[in-house]
Write a protein that holds these residues in place. Structure first.
Motif, PDB file in Angstrom:
ATOM      1  N   ASN A   1       1.185   7.602   1.051  1.00 52.43           N
ATOM      2  CA  ASN A   1       0.570   8.914   0.953  1.00 52.43           C
ATOM      3  C   ASN A   1       0.388   9.312  -0.508  1.00 52.43           C
ATOM      4  N   LEU A   2      -0.866   9.421  -0.928  1.00 53.25           N
ATOM      5  CA  LEU A   2      -1.162   9.904  -2.276  1.00 53.25           C
ATOM      6  C   LEU A   2      -1.713  11.313  -2.152  1.00 53.25           C
TER       7      LEU A   2
ATOM      8  N   ASN B   1      -9.522   2.663  -2.884  1.00 52.51           N
ATOM      9  CA  ASN B   1      -9.498   4.120  -3.027  1.00 52.51           C
ATOM     10  C   ASN B   1      -8.215   4.596  -3.692  1.00 52.51           C
ATOM     11  N   GLN B   2      -7.096   3.992  -3.325  1.00 49.91           N
ATOM     12  CA  GLN B   2      -5.822   4.380  -3.929  1.00 49.91           C
ATOM     13  C   GLN B   2      -5.811   4.058  -5.419  1.00 49.91           C
TER      14      GLN B   2
ATOM     15  N   MET C   1       0.852  -1.171   0.000  1.00 48.88           N
ATOM     16  CA  MET C   1       0.000   0.000   0.000  1.00 48.88           C
ATOM     17  C   MET C   1       0.896   1.232   0.000  1.00 48.88           C
TER      18      MET C   1
ATOM     19  N   LEU D   1      -0.577  -2.268  -6.149  1.00 48.05           N
ATOM     20  CA  LEU D   1      -1.829  -2.135  -5.406  1.00 48.05           C
ATOM     21  C   LEU D   1      -2.818  -3.237  -5.778  1.00 48.05           C
TER      22      LEU D   1
ATOM     23  N   TYR E   1       0.710  13.782  -7.072  1.00 45.38           N
ATOM     24  CA  TYR E   1       1.147  12.437  -7.457  1.00 45.38           C
ATOM     25  C   TYR E   1       1.717  12.443  -8.873  1.00 45.38           C
TER      26      TYR E   1
ATOM     27  N   ASP F   1       2.808   1.382  -9.596  1.00 47.61           N
ATOM     28  CA  ASP F   1       1.980   1.510  -8.397  1.00 47.61           C
ATOM     29  C   ASP F   1       0.672   0.742  -8.533  1.00 47.61           C
TER      30      ASP F   1
ATOM     31  N   ARG G   1      -9.079   1.090   1.550  1.00 46.89           N
ATOM     32  CA  ARG G   1      -7.984   2.017   1.251  1.00 46.89           C
ATOM     33  C   ARG G   1      -7.293   1.648  -0.061  1.00 46.89           C
TER      34      ARG G   1
ATOM     35  N   PHE H   1      -8.008   6.568  -7.152  1.00 52.27           N
ATOM     36  CA  PHE H   1      -7.345   7.872  -7.201  1.00 52.27           C
ATOM     37  C   PHE H   1      -6.352   7.921  -8.358  1.00 52.27           C
TER      38      PHE H   1
END
Length: 60
Positions: free
Chosen positions: A4-5, A47-48, A1, A21, A9, A17, A44, A51
């Motif tokens: 911090n995004l 969501n990453q 994981m 992920l 970015y 990435d 999370r 994003f």
């Protein structure tokens, strides 16, 4: 994981990435979600991924 995004970015890292992920997400799903902490981790990761896809304009 990813820790911090942020809006700054760098999309040049998106390929690596996203691969990482998605592997983590698949592994977590394969284990089965049994605790609230695991569910939070799954959320999370999702969501990453979202994003990065949105930020970098990648069609999923």
């Amino acid at each position: 994981m990813i820790d911090n995004l942020e809006s700054s970015y760098n999309c040049a890292s998106a390929g690596d990435d996203l691969h990482q992920l998605k592997q983590e997400l698949a592994s977590l799903r394969a284990q089965g979600i049994q605790t609230e902490e695991q569910q939070e981790t799954l959320n999370r990761l999702e969501n990453q991924i979202s994003f990065i896809l949105n930020k970098c304009g990648i069609n999923h």
